[in-house]
Scaffold this motif. Structure first.
Motif, mmCIF file in Angstrom:
data_model
loop_
_atom_site.group_PDB
_atom_site.id
_atom_site.type_symbol
_atom_site.label_atom_id
_atom_site.label_comp_id
_atom_site.label_asym_id
_atom_site.label_seq_id
_atom_site.Cartn_x
_atom_site.Cartn_y
_atom_site.Cartn_z
ATOM 1 N N ILE A 1 0.841 -1.199 0.000
ATOM 2 C CA ILE A 1 0.000 0.000 0.000
ATOM 3 C C ILE A 1 0.876 1.249 0.000
ATOM 4 O O ILE A 1 0.614 2.222 -0.713
ATOM 5 N N SER A 2 1.943 1.229 0.791
ATOM 6 C CA SER A 2 2.857 2.365 0.865
ATOM 7 C C SER A 2 3.490 2.643 -0.495
ATOM 8 O O SER A 2 3.615 3.801 -0.914
ATOM 9 N N ARG A 3 3.886 1.577 -1.210
ATOM 10 C CA ARG A 3 4.493 1.761 -2.530
ATOM 11 C C ARG A 3 3.473 2.282 -3.546
ATOM 12 O O ARG A 3 3.810 3.080 -4.424
ATOM 13 N N LEU A 4 2.220 1.848 -3.411
ATOM 14 C CA LEU A 4 1.172 2.368 -4.296
ATOM 15 C C LEU A 4 0.962 3.862 -4.055
ATOM 16 O O LEU A 4 0.843 4.650 -4.999
ATOM 17 N N GLU A 5 0.918 4.249 -2.795
ATOM 18 C CA GLU A 5 0.664 5.651 -2.463
ATOM 19 C C GLU A 5 1.818 6.553 -2.887
ATOM 20 O O GLU A 5 1.608 7.724 -3.227
ATOM 21 N N SER A 6 3.026 6.025 -2.868
ATOM 22 C CA SER A 6 4.185 6.828 -3.271
ATOM 23 C C SER A 6 4.362 6.873 -4.782
ATOM 24 O O SER A 6 5.183 7.641 -5.289
ATOM 25 N N GLY A 7 3.602 6.051 -5.511
ATOM 26 C CA GLY A 7 3.711 6.020 -6.963
ATOM 27 C C GLY A 7 4.760 5.065 -7.480
ATOM 28 O O GLY A 7 4.993 4.998 -8.689
ATOM 29 N N GLU A 8 5.402 4.298 -6.582
ATOM 30 C CA GLU A 8 6.421 3.340 -7.020
ATOM 31 C C GLU A 8 5.804 2.168 -7.779
ATOM 32 O O GLU A 8 6.449 1.569 -8.639
ATOM 33 N N ARG A 9 4.579 1.834 -7.435
ATOM 34 C CA ARG A 9 3.891 0.709 -8.070
ATOM 35 C C ARG A 9 2.508 1.148 -8.536
ATOM 36 O O ARG A 9 1.940 2.111 -8.025
ATOM 37 N N GLN A 10 1.969 0.411 -9.502
ATOM 38 C CA GLN A 10 0.590 0.580 -9.930
ATOM 39 C C GLN A 10 -0.149 -0.724 -9.637
ATOM 40 O O GLN A 10 0.418 -1.813 -9.796
ATOM 41 N N PRO A 11 -1.403 -0.653 -9.210
ATOM 42 C CA PRO A 11 -2.123 -1.882 -8.863
ATOM 43 C C PRO A 11 -2.545 -2.663 -10.104
ATOM 44 O O PRO A 11 -2.762 -2.094 -11.174
ATOM 45 N N SER A 12 -2.641 -3.968 -9.948
ATOM 46 C CA SER A 12 -3.218 -4.802 -11.001
ATOM 47 C C SER A 12 -4.725 -4.578 -11.008
ATOM 48 O O SER A 12 -5.273 -3.895 -10.133
ATOM 49 N N LEU A 13 -5.413 -5.161 -11.980
ATOM 50 C CA LEU A 13 -6.861 -4.966 -12.067
ATOM 51 C C LEU A 13 -7.568 -5.509 -10.834
ATOM 52 O O LEU A 13 -8.390 -4.824 -10.222
#
Length: 223
Positions: A52-64
């Motif tokens: 979740i932290s990486r998603l919020e920082s923009g490091e990752r994008q979620p899968s569908l």
């Protein structure tokens, strides 16, 4: 009046990039609005707090499927999570010959914007005639005022203090402080005034939605 800076049609690639680049901040904002911790959202979405932290920082994008779980965990619809941000309002140009001029009680006012902006911002040019009778009464109203002397000389009374403003001088003050202006020059005094009345005041009641010009008897009622 002219408008500038309209976004126009965007290529699909640009639109996708705008959505994805703002996704992390949207997830963080929604999580905080729900009063959820990273761990709480991770548990609701079936993933880890680190992810979740990486998603919020923009490091990752979620899968569908991950995005679906996030939306459910946040209590959002899937389309809300990926809603395209709206374009900003276009800019406005008001030509000098188009700006409406009003005659008040001993002053002339030229409104430089069509009406108060969404944040209660107003900008006017005020001309105080040299033969204007000095105002002995102090006035106050909601908001903040900034002014810039263009021509002539004015005496600004602010509370119990007085100061003289000349061309090139500027002043900023809380308009709830009692104040008034007197012309000291033999020529008309021209002033650029910018006022901001916060939305919390403008939306509270009809009384607080008044224009800042209503706080000055010379300008009262000018729209």
């Amino acid at each position: 009046m002219e408008t500038l800076g309209t976004a126009g049609d965007r290529p699909a690639e640009d639109r996708v990039e705008r959505v994805l680049s703002g996704l992390g901040a949207k997830i963080r904002r929604a999580r905080r609005e729900q009063g959820m911790t990273l761990e709480g959202l991770a548990a609701a979405a079936g993933t880890s707090a680190a992810h979740i932290s990486r998603l919020e920082s923009g490091e990752r994008q979620p899968s569908l499927d991950g995005a679906l779980r996030l939306a459910f965990g946040l209590g959002m619809r899937f389309d809300e999570l990926f809603e395209e941000p709206g374009d900003p309002e276009p800019g406005t140009v008001v030509r000098g010959g188009e700006a409406p001029v009003f005659q008040g009680k001993g002053v002339r006012l030229q409104r430089l914007v069509p009406e108060a902006g969404p944040e209660g911002l107003e900008a006017v040019k005020v001309i105080y005639p040299a033969d204007r009778v000095a105002d002995q009464e102090l006035h106050e109203h909601e908001g903040q005022e900034w002014l810039y002397m263009i021509k002539g000389r004015l005496r600004l009374t602010l509370g119990e203090e007085r100061t003289v403003l000349e061309p090139g001088d500027a002043a900023f003050f809380n308009a709830r402080l009692p104040h008034n202006f007197d012309v000291l020059s033999e020529e008309d005094a021209e002033v650029l005034m910018v006022s901001c009345v916060p939305c919390t005041h403008r939306l509270a009641s009809p009384e607080s939605r008044r224009s800042f010009t209503d706080g000055h008897p010379d300008l009262k009622g000018l729209r």
